[in-house]
Design a protein around this motif. Structure first.
Motif, mmCIF file in Angstrom:
data_model
loop_
_atom_site.group_PDB
_atom_site.id
_atom_site.type_symbol
_atom_site.label_atom_id
_atom_site.label_comp_id
_atom_site.label_asym_id
_atom_site.label_seq_id
_atom_site.Cartn_x
_atom_site.Cartn_y
_atom_site.Cartn_z
ATOM 1 N N LEU B 288 0.846 -1.189 0.000
ATOM 2 C CA LEU B 288 0.000 0.000 0.000
ATOM 3 C C LEU B 288 0.885 1.243 0.000
ATOM 4 N N LYS B 289 0.749 2.046 -1.049
ATOM 5 C CA LYS B 289 1.545 3.279 -1.158
ATOM 6 C C LYS B 289 0.591 4.476 -1.211
ATOM 7 N N CYS B 290 0.959 5.540 -0.486
ATOM 8 C CA CYS B 290 0.133 6.750 -0.493
ATOM 9 C C CYS B 290 0.979 7.940 -0.936
ATOM 10 N N ARG B 291 0.355 8.859 -1.656
ATOM 11 C CA ARG B 291 0.997 10.103 -2.055
ATOM 12 C C ARG B 291 0.170 11.263 -1.515
ATOM 13 N N TRP B 292 0.877 12.349 -1.157
ATOM 14 C CA TRP B 292 0.219 13.538 -0.652
ATOM 15 C C TRP B 292 0.945 14.735 -1.211
ATOM 16 N N GLN B 293 0.241 15.638 -1.848
ATOM 17 C CA GLN B 293 0.837 16.800 -2.507
ATOM 18 C C GLN B 293 2.007 16.356 -3.406
ATOM 19 N N SER B 294 1.706 15.321 -4.197
ATOM 20 C CA SER B 294 2.634 14.763 -5.202
ATOM 21 C C SER B 294 3.885 14.099 -4.619
ATOM 22 N N LYS B 295 3.918 13.896 -3.303
ATOM 23 C CA LYS B 295 5.080 13.248 -2.691
ATOM 24 C C LYS B 295 4.646 11.948 -2.005
ATOM 25 N N PRO B 296 5.529 10.942 -1.999
ATOM 26 C CA PRO B 296 5.203 9.701 -1.294
ATOM 27 C C PRO B 296 5.104 9.965 0.216
ATOM 28 N N VAL B 297 4.215 9.228 0.862
ATOM 29 C CA VAL B 297 3.967 9.393 2.295
ATOM 30 C C VAL B 297 4.486 8.155 3.023
ATOM 31 N N VAL B 298 5.222 8.387 4.120
ATOM 32 C CA VAL B 298 5.595 7.247 4.971
ATOM 33 C C VAL B 298 4.419 6.981 5.909
ATOM 34 N N LEU B 299 3.834 5.788 5.780
ATOM 35 C CA LEU B 299 2.614 5.500 6.552
ATOM 36 C C LEU B 299 2.959 5.147 7.991
ATOM 37 N N PRO B 300 2.080 5.503 8.923
ATOM 38 C CA PRO B 300 2.305 5.105 10.314
ATOM 39 C C PRO B 300 2.178 3.574 10.446
ATOM 40 N N GLU B 301 2.807 3.043 11.499
ATOM 41 C CA GLU B 301 2.781 1.590 11.655
ATOM 42 C C GLU B 301 1.364 1.085 11.940
ATOM 43 N N ARG B 302 0.639 1.903 12.700
ATOM 44 C CA ARG B 302 -0.722 1.522 13.080
ATOM 45 C C ARG B 302 -1.674 2.197 12.090
ATOM 46 N N LEU B 303 -2.260 1.392 11.196
ATOM 47 C CA LEU B 303 -3.046 1.955 10.090
ATOM 48 C C LEU B 303 -4.479 2.291 10.466
ATOM 49 N N GLY B 304 -4.917 1.841 11.661
ATOM 50 C CA GLY B 304 -6.305 2.109 12.015
ATOM 51 C C GLY B 304 -6.648 1.531 13.353
ATOM 52 N N TYR B 305 -7.949 1.458 13.627
ATOM 53 C CA TYR B 305 -8.445 1.022 14.915
ATOM 54 C C TYR B 305 -8.152 -0.466 15.129
ATOM 55 N N ASP B 306 -7.558 -0.740 16.305
ATOM 56 C CA ASP B 306 -7.318 -2.131 16.681
ATOM 57 C C ASP B 306 -8.205 -2.435 17.875
ATOM 58 N N HIS B 307 -8.934 -3.548 17.820
ATOM 59 C CA HIS B 307 -9.948 -3.823 18.843
ATOM 60 C C HIS B 307 -9.354 -4.132 20.212
ATOM 61 N N PHE B 308 -8.058 -4.362 20.272
ATOM 62 C CA PHE B 308 -7.480 -4.728 21.570
ATOM 63 C C PHE B 308 -6.230 -3.956 21.959
ATOM 64 N N THR B 309 -6.043 -2.729 21.413
ATOM 65 C CA THR B 309 -4.937 -1.914 21.908
ATOM 66 C C THR B 309 -5.441 -0.537 22.305
#
Lengths: 309, 309
Positions: B288-309
């Protein structure tokens, strides 16, 4: 009552108020039920996880048994304070052993964080064009129960006395911790019984639900209710005996049957080796009457388990 | 993973792991899902009962929407500390208003005592001989979302800033408290989309589920993700923007579509007035690659809601 069924629902045969709902899906009819077990309410804090896995499914199987349905698919909504892998492995083993025995597939679920709360939904198929229900008991029908009543109560309320009888204590403990749902027996009854319910909230309370739904009364012989013999030692007075009988958690089937079907049901039940015992007769009085040692019994005001008292 | 699906289950089309399970019942296919809301975890202590009644059903409707199913029958397992009749009346009103709108019948349930926990089980029918699922996204497919993302996040995380924009604040609050499930849109997508999921745990996390299940990768343009314009004021940095985007609770549909179906889906969606927006493309990289304002984005390790953290 805050929960209502919608006014027009051509697919719905039985709504809220029976052991399970029945829906029509294409050319098939499905029975659907859900039951929740809450830690500290339905089971003690620190209860054995393997037993809980078994019991969470068993209580739902019992609801479908009372409808005469064949259980097929389950969903599990599990709320836990944290992920304890040992606990979870034991819980799942208990759940899947029973599921496999009954050929039930776990098809989905949800795991969430919170106080330990186990909700199982169970879906089954109805083979015949009828389901067992509560509202069809008729005057003159015999009133029967499968298996044995008050085993769970004796462990929960009278363990000190019962412990003197090792084998019975162990048997009754197993029945409380790992109840057997009368699934095969329910499927047989679907063809013959006029009404049925599973006994979870106490035999008298669950019987009174059949009587209300069917607009009839009944006379019950307390002495005829099948129990282990040591109930005499555990409950030497009528007051204690009633306390044991109305405790609930029996997960036996209570049903009404016309005399002409006694022989055929007896024969069918021979295969499952589950006894069934006549404990009384439906009458037209609209009142539940009990006799004990040939004398009328004044029933307690609270006939069984109430979910909010 | 402790929950397994049974090895051979000829009636089961999709097991655990999709938004809902699909079973074959006679000549019909049913989609079944369950979701639990726990007080203090999924909603704040003292939350409005009417909203909770709505939301408990809406999150399940959203799961069925992601399967392209038509919702039909619900069961409600409600665990409450005590019976508060005012609370219950409001909760049921919220639940039934939404149920009536979608022609869903409440067919059963269980009320128990314990910490406030709401489990809804929802059953729907699948009209075509296919269901939307997660595992069929193909290289070259466009990636789309319905409606708007991060409205809930902005209220939950950036209320102080958002409050300066009264109308947007109210709109976003309504979306958090009373989410709209994209039911009609899902039914349309069942005919055209290659994969779909509902966004409950964050757009990137839910997209990564489609990518894993389909064994593909994707490139996403962050700038193309539809949001309210005030997100710029609420989240002036990329870090804050990502925080808002991955919060979840959007209950929009994320789906993949071949270009040849864009026109027909656009036409079908015109009736429901729900916009859908292309945010990227499926590729063969498995990343999964994301771009923002024409630049690649380094994604955070935690991509979303985790039911047990």
């Amino acid at each position: 009552r805050y929960f209502r069924r919608s006014k027009d629902c051509p697919d719905l045969d039985l709504g809220i108020g029976d052991d399970a709902a029945v829906i029509r899906s294409g050319n098939e009819r499905l029975a659907i039920t859900t039951d929740t077990l809450v830690e500290g309410v339905h089971f003690e804090v620190g209860s054995d996880a393997h037993c809980l896995g078994h019991k969470a499914l068993a209580v739902n199987l019992s609801d479908l048994a009372a409808m005469g349905a064949e259980p097929r698919w389950a969903l599990l909504a599990l709320t836990m304070p944290s992920v304890d892998t040992n606990w979870l492995a034991a819980f799942c083993d208990g759940f899947f052993r029973l599921a496999d025995y009954h050929k039930v597939d776990l098809i989905g679920g949800d795991t969430t964080r919170g106080a330990l709360t186990i909700t199982v939904q169970l879906i089954g198929t109805l083979a015949e064009d009828r389901a067992l229900c509560r509202h069809n008991a008729q005057v003159g029908d015999g009133i029967y129960v499968t298996g044995r009543i008050a085993d769970s109560a004796l462990v929960a309320l009278f363990a000190d006395t019962l412990k003197a009888y090792k084998q019975s204590y162990e048997q009754c403990t197993a029945r409380l911790m790992r109840p057997t749902a009368r699934v095969a027996e329910g499927i047989i009854l679907a063809r013959y019984a006029t009404a049925a319910i599973d006994i979870s909230d106490g035999i008298l309370k669950d019987l009174s639900r059949i009587l209300s739904a069917s607009d009839v009364g009944a006379e019950i012989e307390i002495d005829d209710i099948p129990t282990i013999p040591e109930i005499k030692q555990c409950c030497p007075t009528l007051e204690l005996l009633l306390k044991a009988l109305i405790y609930g958690e029996d997960y036996e089937l209570l049903f009404t049957l016309k005399d002409e079907y006694i022989a055929v049901v007896k024969q069918a039940y021979a295969a499952s080796a589950t006894p069934f015992t006549r404990i009384g007769t439906i009458d037209e009085t609209r009142v539940l009457k009990c006799r004990w040692q040939s004398k009328p019994v004044v029933l307690p005001e609270r006939l069984g388990y109430d979910h909010f008292t």
